[in-house]
Design a protein around this motif. Structure first.
Motif, short mmCIF file in Angstrom:
data_model
loop_
_atom_site.label_atom_id
_atom_site.label_comp_id
_atom_site.label_asym_id
_atom_site.label_seq_id
_atom_site.Cartn_x
_atom_site.Cartn_y
_atom_site.Cartn_z
N ILE A 89 0.81 -1.22 0.00
CA ILE A 89 0.00 0.00 0.00
C ILE A 89 0.85 1.27 0.00
CG2 ILE A 89 -1.75 1.28 1.30
CD1 ILE A 89 -2.70 -1.42 2.41
N TYR A 90 1.97 1.24 0.72
CA TYR A 90 2.81 2.42 0.89
C TYR A 90 4.19 2.21 0.28
CZ TYR A 90 -0.76 3.36 4.42
OH TYR A 90 -1.96 3.56 5.06
N ASN A 91 4.88 3.32 0.04
CA ASN A 91 6.26 3.24 -0.43
C ASN A 91 7.15 3.13 0.80
OD1 ASN A 91 8.43 3.19 -2.11
ND2 ASN A 91 8.33 5.34 -2.71
N VAL A 92 7.32 1.92 1.29
CA VAL A 92 8.03 1.65 2.53
C VAL A 92 9.53 1.59 2.29
CG1 VAL A 92 8.46 -0.13 4.29
CG2 VAL A 92 6.11 0.46 3.63
N ASP A 93 10.28 2.23 3.16
CA ASP A 93 11.74 2.13 3.13
C ASP A 93 12.12 0.87 3.90
OD1 ASP A 93 14.47 2.35 3.31
OD2 ASP A 93 14.48 4.49 3.82
N THR A 94 12.39 -0.19 3.19
CA THR A 94 12.66 -1.47 3.84
C THR A 94 13.98 -1.49 4.60
OG1 THR A 94 13.61 -2.32 1.77
CG2 THR A 94 11.27 -2.79 2.21
N SER A 95 14.80 -0.46 4.43
CA SER A 95 16.05 -0.37 5.20
C SER A 95 15.83 0.31 6.55
CB SER A 95 17.11 0.41 4.40
OG SER A 95 16.78 1.79 4.32
N ARG A 96 14.60 0.78 6.81
CA ARG A 96 14.32 1.51 8.05
C ARG A 96 13.03 0.98 8.70
NH1 ARG A 96 13.72 7.23 7.87
NH2 ARG A 96 12.81 7.07 5.79
N ILE A 97 13.10 -0.29 9.10
CA ILE A 97 12.01 -0.93 9.84
C ILE A 97 12.47 -1.05 11.30
CG2 ILE A 97 10.50 -2.92 10.02
CD1 ILE A 97 10.25 -1.46 7.35
#
Length: 256
Positions: free
Chosen positions: A124-132
């Motif tokens: 759904i969102y443009n998630v920054d997978t390096s900042r979880i």
């Protein structure tokens, strides 16, 4: 006039913070999460997962551990536990909401819940997978340590309050960790929590020469820019609300 200003302020708050309640089915069981969308838009959004203590719920946690008010650029997700896990001191029969305390416990139900929510957010969102990031209080902190063991490849940094990982986290892959504990904790003894510090330090391979003390916090650095912060408060079992801005800054310092 005061009533008008109050209504306007409430409208502005609701406009800034879009709150969504979502239900997921994991292993045939409905699971609930409350999501706060960023009020400040960026190209990619970080994600902060928050896990309440035993007997808590997502709605209560969103008011008491309100990271959405301190990181306006992040998706902040308040996860809700379900019954079935015994508490440390109370609720021995596991009738209240809680989280698994070991990897693969209860069919790994809560790790799979985390996976499902993260997968949904990424669609759904443009998630920054390096900042979880993951934050937990009490039983929720114990579960965040389970996530460290099980999903270190997905998470950049964690914050655990009033329950550390102990021997379970020995050998977990390095990531940045904020450990917070109260010296007067009546539920999870301070002496017990302190035993986890050398285990975490060894996981991160922290440099003994890097130690820096600022008030009730001790800072350590490890290879690859990992960081360990140990917060030892003259307090009890409660979540240190006053530390949220510093924890947000800690998260912002770290990415995968």
């Amino acid at each position: 006039m005061k009533k008008i200003l109050l209504l306007l302020s409430v409208f502005a708050f609701n406009f800034l913070f879009s709150q969504l309640t979502k239900t997921f089915t994991v292993g045939g069981i409905p699971r609930k999460a409350i999501l706060f969308e960023p009020s400040v838009k960026t190209a990619k959004a970080s994600v902060i997962f928050v896990f309440h203590g035993h007997g808590g719920n997502a709605q209560f946690a969103s008011k008491k551990i309100d990271f959405q008010n301190y990181d306006k650029e992040a998706l902040v997700v308040f996860m809700e536990g379900i019954p079935g896990t015994s508490g440390y001191v109370v609720d021995k029969k596991g009738l209240l909401n809680g989280w698994q305390m070991f990897p693969n416990d209860h069919g790994n139900r809560d790790v799979l819940f985390f996976d499902e929510v993260l997968k949904d957010l990424s669609k759904i969102y443009n998630v920054d997978t390096s900042r979880i990031y993951a934050v937990g209080h009490s039983n929720g902190a114990r579960f965040v340590n389970v996530l460290w063991v099980e999903r270190a490849d997905k998470i950049a940094a964690i914050c655990t309050v009033a329950a550390q990982g102990g021997r379970m986290i020995k050998g977990a892959k390095p990531l940045s960790v904020w450990m917070s504990m109260g010296k007067n904790d009546p539920l999870v003894p301070y002496t017990m929590q302190k035993r986890s510090i050398p285990i975490v330090a060894d996981n991160l391979k922290t440099d003994p020469k890097s130690v820096m003390v600022k008030g009730d916090k001790t800072y350590y650095t490890g290879p690859d820019e990992t960081e360990l912060v140990v917060e030892e408060r003259n307090a009890g079992h409660e979540f240190p609300h006053e530390s949220i801005p510093e924890i947000v800054a800690f998260f912002k310092r770290h990415s995968k």
